[in-house]
Design an enzyme around this catalytic site. Structure first.
Site, PDB file in Angstrom:
ATOM      1  N   CYS A   1       0.839  -1.201   0.000  1.00  0.00           N
ATOM      2  CA  CYS A   1       0.000   0.000   0.000  1.00  0.00           C
ATOM      3  C   CYS A   1       0.874   1.251   0.000  1.00  0.00           C
ATOM      4  O   CYS A   1       1.474   1.571  -1.022  1.00  0.00           O
ATOM      5  CB  CYS A   1      -0.986  -0.042   1.156  1.00  0.00           C
ATOM      6  SG  CYS A   1      -2.480   0.903   0.796  1.00  0.00           S
TER       7      CYS A   1
ATOM      8  N   HIS B   1      -3.691  -4.976   0.503  1.00  0.00           N
ATOM      9  CA  HIS B   1      -3.125  -5.527   1.744  1.00  0.00           C
ATOM     10  C   HIS B   1      -3.260  -7.049   1.758  1.00  0.00           C
ATOM     11  O   HIS B   1      -4.239  -7.575   2.276  1.00  0.00           O
ATOM     12  CB  HIS B   1      -3.862  -4.964   2.957  1.00  0.00           C
ATOM     13  CG  HIS B   1      -3.585  -3.522   3.221  1.00  0.00           C
ATOM     14  ND1 HIS B   1      -2.522  -3.104   3.982  1.00  0.00           N
ATOM     15  CD2 HIS B   1      -4.225  -2.406   2.822  1.00  0.00           C
ATOM     16  CE1 HIS B   1      -2.517  -1.778   4.044  1.00  0.00           C
ATOM     17  NE2 HIS B   1      -3.535  -1.324   3.347  1.00  0.00           N
TER      18      HIS B   1
ATOM     19  N   GLU C   1      -1.848  -9.111   3.584  1.00  0.00           N
ATOM     20  CA  GLU C   1      -1.734  -9.692   4.933  1.00  0.00           C
ATOM     21  C   GLU C   1      -3.093 -10.057   5.532  1.00  0.00           C
ATOM     22  O   GLU C   1      -3.176 -10.922   6.398  1.00  0.00           O
ATOM     23  CB  GLU C   1      -0.981  -8.734   5.876  1.00  0.00           C
ATOM     24  CG  GLU C   1      -1.679  -7.423   6.225  1.00  0.00           C
ATOM     25  CD  GLU C   1      -1.372  -6.283   5.264  1.00  0.00           C
ATOM     26  OE1 GLU C   1      -1.083  -6.567   4.076  1.00  0.00           O
ATOM     27  OE2 GLU C   1      -1.438  -5.116   5.674  1.00  0.00           O
TER      28      GLU C   1
HETATM   29  N1  GLN Z   1      -1.987   6.800   2.790  1.00  0.00           N
HETATM   30  C1  GLN Z   1      -2.049   6.052   1.582  1.00  0.00           C
HETATM   31  C2  GLN Z   1      -3.390   6.227   0.890  1.00  0.00           C
HETATM   32  O1  GLN Z   1      -4.332   6.666   1.483  1.00  0.00           O
HETATM   33  C3  GLN Z   1      -1.787   4.578   1.837  1.00  0.00           C
HETATM   34  C4  GLN Z   1      -2.785   3.922   2.718  1.00  0.00           C
HETATM   35  C5  GLN Z   1      -2.324   2.605   3.252  1.00  0.00           C
HETATM   36  O2  GLN Z   1      -1.147   2.289   3.236  1.00  0.00           O
HETATM   37  N2  GLN Z   1      -3.230   1.810   3.793  1.00  0.00           N
HETATM   38  O3  GLN Z   1      -3.528   5.912  -0.272  1.00  0.00           O
END
Ligand code: GLN
Length: 535
Positions: free
Chosen positions: A381, A507, A509
């Site tokens: 992410c 994600h 995970e």
């Molecule tokens: N802050 C980044 C976004 O909003 C990544 C978010 C995250 O890593 N969950 O896109």
């Protein structure tokens, strides 16, 4: 005739952090192994309507489900320990319950009646629990907080009523603490007695006690607790600190927990076969090899903020019979120079998800180091986003490259809001949440790892790779190996001239389980082992 659904209500006493969630998850795992279909519900006493807005430092990670619910991290334990599919209907906060009741009141559904905690709030709680209890044999309902808290009273009252209504089809299990007092050289039962008394004062007699202690309770102590707490002696169980959480199902089974619960609920089930869990425990405690993963992030002091990530890395280790040492590195420290000092000896580097500008330059520096030194790198992410920024700056020569999140005015926002999101003021509404499909390109690392052309993974982010810069990234050698073709979004990136360099916008995970390690984590740990062998 349809068999009635059975319920286990799990409460906690004396102190918080007794591992109620893990106990509930482990019991669920055992009941599944006995052949039952199980689901879980977590009732959280806090007022926040949306756990997604809570600070991870206070509350640990936000766990995201396929249907896009942002939930308490205990729901992650439930999914990891069982096959249950968890969603919006499996987690309720007081805030959500009140919100529902107040909305009904505003719509006039109570016909001018006086709206009260009993029966209106309690009825709404019961309705929510019943709604999640379909197509399963057993529902495990965990009530957050500690008995005696003001906040949890409506939940406990609702559970009291449900237990009465369900009769033989419901039991309650109270998780409590039996401390060992060093000076006296004794385990003490008094806090447990008080906690059960507290429960009985509100009309709930627990049927089972799970006593957390640093050692197993002697039989005579179980009998004493049973006598004082008005419980059958063979329904008082020890629950000790285990060396790995994955040993808990096996431990509870040895105590007879699943056997006694099944009998009390009148469920005729088979003996569980625990071989797979035993092998997980063996690989967790006596792995053939060991690697160290450097995790470069912000919440280095509270690793609960990365709960699912930590577990997924361990699962990747289990897949390779390899122990995984996690070294959390504060990205702000890297900003002060000397990246090698922090990461020079790790076997692989991971940059996890995150929000906010603090420490991002340190993450970018760690990624540059991993790319140049050919150390396996996994960006998740925000980790993918920072990898794109790093590549744009240092390889594509886009020196002003950044994410729009951290620089509102740059003309090189390689990470940006999508056109459809710009101008939407309400931040929450712009998050991409939950499961989205992703198509993997033939001949890429990602495609090889997953072994199939289409995957589905969970998201929780606002920003995306800016499509305007795709050509530049590709011309300089970055491979956009995963795409969401319907929305034209980049989901996975990789670098071919590197042993293992991969970033994903989602994600992974959240979907890893000890019995079914996520392929990306399994492959990443393998790459770390290979890197170690090469050094
Ligand atoms: N802050 C980044 C976004 O909003 C990544 C978010 C995250 O890593 N969950 O896109």
């Amino acid at each position: 005739m349809k068999k009635p659904t059975k319920f286990i209500f799990v409460t906690g006493g004396v102190v918080s952090s007794l591992g109620k969630g893990l106990a509930a998850a482990s019991i669920g795992a055992l009941m599944e192994l006995r052949g039952l279909r199980v689901t879980f519900i977590k009732l959280d006493p806090y007022i926040n309507v949306d756990p997604g807005t809570m600070n991870p430092l206070q509350h640990g990670e936000v766990f995201v489900t396929d249907d896009g619910a942002e939930t308490d991290l205990d729901l992650g334990h439930y999914e990891r320990f069982s096959r249950a599919s968890i969603g919006k209907g499996n987690n309720f906060t007081s805030g959500q319950i009140y919100d529902a009741v107040i909305s009904k009141e505003r719509r006039g559904e109570y016909l001018g009646g006086t709206v009260q905690v009993i029966p209106h709030i309690t009825d709404e709680i019961k309705r929510s629990v019943e709604a999640a209890a379909h197509d399963v044999d057993l529902v495990i309902v965990e009530i957050g907080g500690t008995v005696g808290d003001i906040e949890s009273l409506p939940f406990l009252e609702a559970v009291r009523q449900m237990k009465l209504e369900k009769g033989e089809h419901a039991v309650s299990l109270h998780v409590t603490l039996v401390p060992y007092i060093k000076a006296a050289g004794e385990l003490k039962t008094k806090p447990t007695q008080h906690s059960v008394r507290e429960l009985r004062a509100i009309g709930m007699q627990p049927d089972f006690l799970l006593c957390r202690a640093d050692r197993e309770l002697p039989e005579e102590m179980k009998r004493k607790i049973a006598l004082f707490c008005n419980i059958q002696a063979d329904r008082v169980f020890s629950c000790i600190d285990v060396d790995t959480i994955y040993a808990l199902p096996g431990f509870l089974h040895k105590e007879g927990v699943d056997d006694k619960l099944a009998a009390a609920l009148g469920m005729w089930t088979r003996e569980p076969v625990l071989d797979a869990w035993k092998e997980i425990v063996r690989r967790s405690l006596q792995p053939q090899e060991r690697v160290t993963i450097g995790i470069v992030g912000k919440y280095v002091d509270l690793t609960d903020a990365y709960k699912s990530l930590n577990e997924a890395l361990r699962h990747g280790g289990i897949a390779n019979d390899c122990g995984v040492e996690l070294r959390f590195v504060d990205s702000e420290k890297i900003e002060q120079g000397g990246v090698e000092r922090f990461l020079g000896d790790v076997d692989a580097i991971l940059v996890p998800g995150g929000f906010g500008v603090r420490g991002t330059e340190g993450k970018i520096e760690a990624i540059r180091y991993a790319r140049e030194q050919k150390i396996p790198f996994f960006g998740i992410c925000l980790g993918l986003q920072m990898a794109v920024v790093e590549f744009a700056r240092n390889v594509c020569g886009l020196t002003r490259a950044n994410s729009r999140e951290f620089n509102a005015t740059t003309d090189q926002a390689v990470i940006d809001l999508m056109a459809s999101q710009i101008g939407v003021v309400n931040k929450g509404a712009t998050m991409r949440l939950g499961a989205y499909p992703c198509q993997l390109q033939e001949g890429t690392l990602a495609r090889r790892i997953y072994g199939r052309p289409e995957i589905s993974e969970r998201h929780r982010h606002r920003y995306e790779v800016n499509n305007t810069f795709r050509a530049s990234l590709q011309d300089h050698g970055m491979i956009l190996s995963g795409l969401n073709t319907a929305h034209d979004l980049v989901e996975v990136i990789e670098l071919p001239e590197h042993p293992w360099f991969l970033g994903c916008q989602y994600h992974p995970e959240f979907k890893s389980r000890p019995l079914d390690p996520h392929p990306l984590f399994a492959s990443f740990i393998r790459a770390a082992m290979d890197h170690q062998a090469r050094r």
